[in-house]
Design a protein around this motif. Structure first.
Motif: not given
Lengths: 210, 209
Positions: B8-16, B20
């Motif tokens: 879960r701590s892996l980098p998450a992308p930004a929301p749309a 987009e």
């Protein structure tokens, strides 16, 4: 439903839509297809975030539209006893993501290759950043090494926050299979990471109460 | 931290971004229209989706009512020359209206050709032409309004429908339209795809008012 929506004020329309479950909307959309737009609006963020995290923004964005197209196409087979359609949509997303495994692997590799960035003030801070980047790299490598079925279960729980029952629904597998796949995925990750000094907490036996 | 927390701590992308999100919504809607506006002969799952899919697509873009004034010049173009009864024409109109959706918020008016009926000039396929020409005017006008409003989603949906015009019987059937008309429609299709409003303005001005 459509007639009611036409007669009432905008705020009343929102209230009526809010009061309908996904299952209600999908059922009514068989006769009034424009209602399906509400499913898109309700679950776009969740499906997009999951797919972009798996296959990156370029492929993930396009796949998000494909998920809702596939859902619209197959809505006649939706189990209307399931009031929330998010697990169903994420199951479709997972199946579509399988066609892009190469892209997903590259994405995990790019996470694994992430270098520490930004200016640092002290030597200790530099060490911390390098360690953090190395930890991310090792976790990403471990996820990439998983069997596809195990990875699906793990990522639906870790990245989409689904419960075991919801993963069972999403992947159309028994809940016991969800538990066993998750357990195997955790064991494999633990085996890969336990030897690293970066993960001292993983040197203890796996908690089987997952 | 356990294994799940680590993943879960892996980098998450930004929301749309809103842009987009709009792009993906337009892509979804365009996909529905493409499903729905393919020819209705032959086999395939999309045949069962035709009208529902168009309605769902158009509902994604809650634009205002498009004002189109009857079939105008279009109505003078065709005519198969085979006499038909009022019931024949009404059946054609009903079939075509069930097959071709209009832009968001629009409904078909009474398209029965009363003047032709009064003068005993009802001809086979007149009902098909009445509906298809009305729909062409509606979608061309919707394209122009969406374009003027910078509504990328509306333009995308309208462009997908306009791309199907050459396959509609009122244009494709040589008994109903000649090559001059087909060339004009081809220009409109190309203009819509290229974002060039002038030929579409020309069509609406000449045929829809």
């Amino acid at each position: 439903v459509q007639e009611s929506r036409n007669r009432i004020t905008p705020s009343r329309q929102e209230w009526v839509m809010d009061s309908l479950s996904d299952a209600d909307i999908i059922a009514h959309s068989m006769r009034d297809p424009d209602l399906f737009a509400e499913i898109f609006e309700r679950h776009f963020d969740s499906v997009y975030a999951y797919l972009v995290r798996r296959v990156g923004p370029d492929v993930g964005g396009d796949l998000t539209a494909d998920v809702f197209l596939a859902a619209f196409e197959s809505r006649g087979r939706y189990d209307l006893s399931r009031l929330i359609s998010r697990p169903w949509l994420l199951g479709i997303a997972t199946n579509l993501a399988h066609r892009h495994w190469r892209t997903e692997r590259l994405r995990l590799e790019s996470i694994a290759n992430t270098a520490p960035s930004g200016e640092v003030d002290t030597e200790d801070e530099t060490v911390e950043r390098v360690d953090a980047a190395a930890a991310v790299s090792e976790v990403a490598d471990a996820v990439a090494s998983l069997d596809a079925g195990w990875r699906d279960v793990l990522l639906l729980i870790a990245w989409a926050d689904l419960s075991y029952a919801e993963v069972s629904e999403a992947l159309d597998i028994p809940i016991g299979t969800v538990r066993s796949r998750l357990s195997r995925a955790r064991q494999q990750i633990r085996r890969r990471l336990a030897a690293s000094p970066l993960f001292p907490e993983l040197s203890y036996p796996l908690d089987t109460g997952v | 931290m356990d294994e799940i927390e680590l993943v879960r701590s892996l980098p998450a992308p930004a929301p749309a971004s809103p842009t987009e999100r709009d792009r993906i919504r337009a892509s979804f809607a365009t996909g529905l229209v493409q499903m729905a506006t393919r020819p209705r002969t032959g086999s395939g799952w999309w045949r069962r989706l035709s009208r529902p899919a168009v309605l769902a697509a158009t509902a994604l873009f809650l634009a205002g009512m498009v004002t189109v004034v009857a079939a105008g010049v279009f109505a003078e173009w065709g005519g198969a020359g085979v006499a038909a009864t009022e019931a024949d024409i009404r059946a054609e109109i009903a079939d075509m209206q069930a097959a071709i959706a209009l832009p968001p918020g629009e409904t078909y008016p009474d398209l029965f050709p009363h003047k032709a009926a009064e003068t005993n000039n009802l001809a086979k396929y007149l009902g098909v032409q009445q509906v298809q020409f009305y729909a062409m005017c509606s979608w061309a006008t919707y394209w122009l309004e969406s374009h003027a409003a910078n509504d990328a989603g509306g333009v995308a949906v309208a462009t997908a429908v306009i791309a199907e015009f050459p396959t509609w019987q009122a244009i494709a059937d040589p008994r109903l339209a000649d090559d001059t008309i087909r060339r004009q429609i081809d220009e409109v299709v190309a203009a819509a795809a290229a974002g060039d409003r002038e030929p579409i303005d020309g069509l609406v001005a000449a045929a829809c008012q």
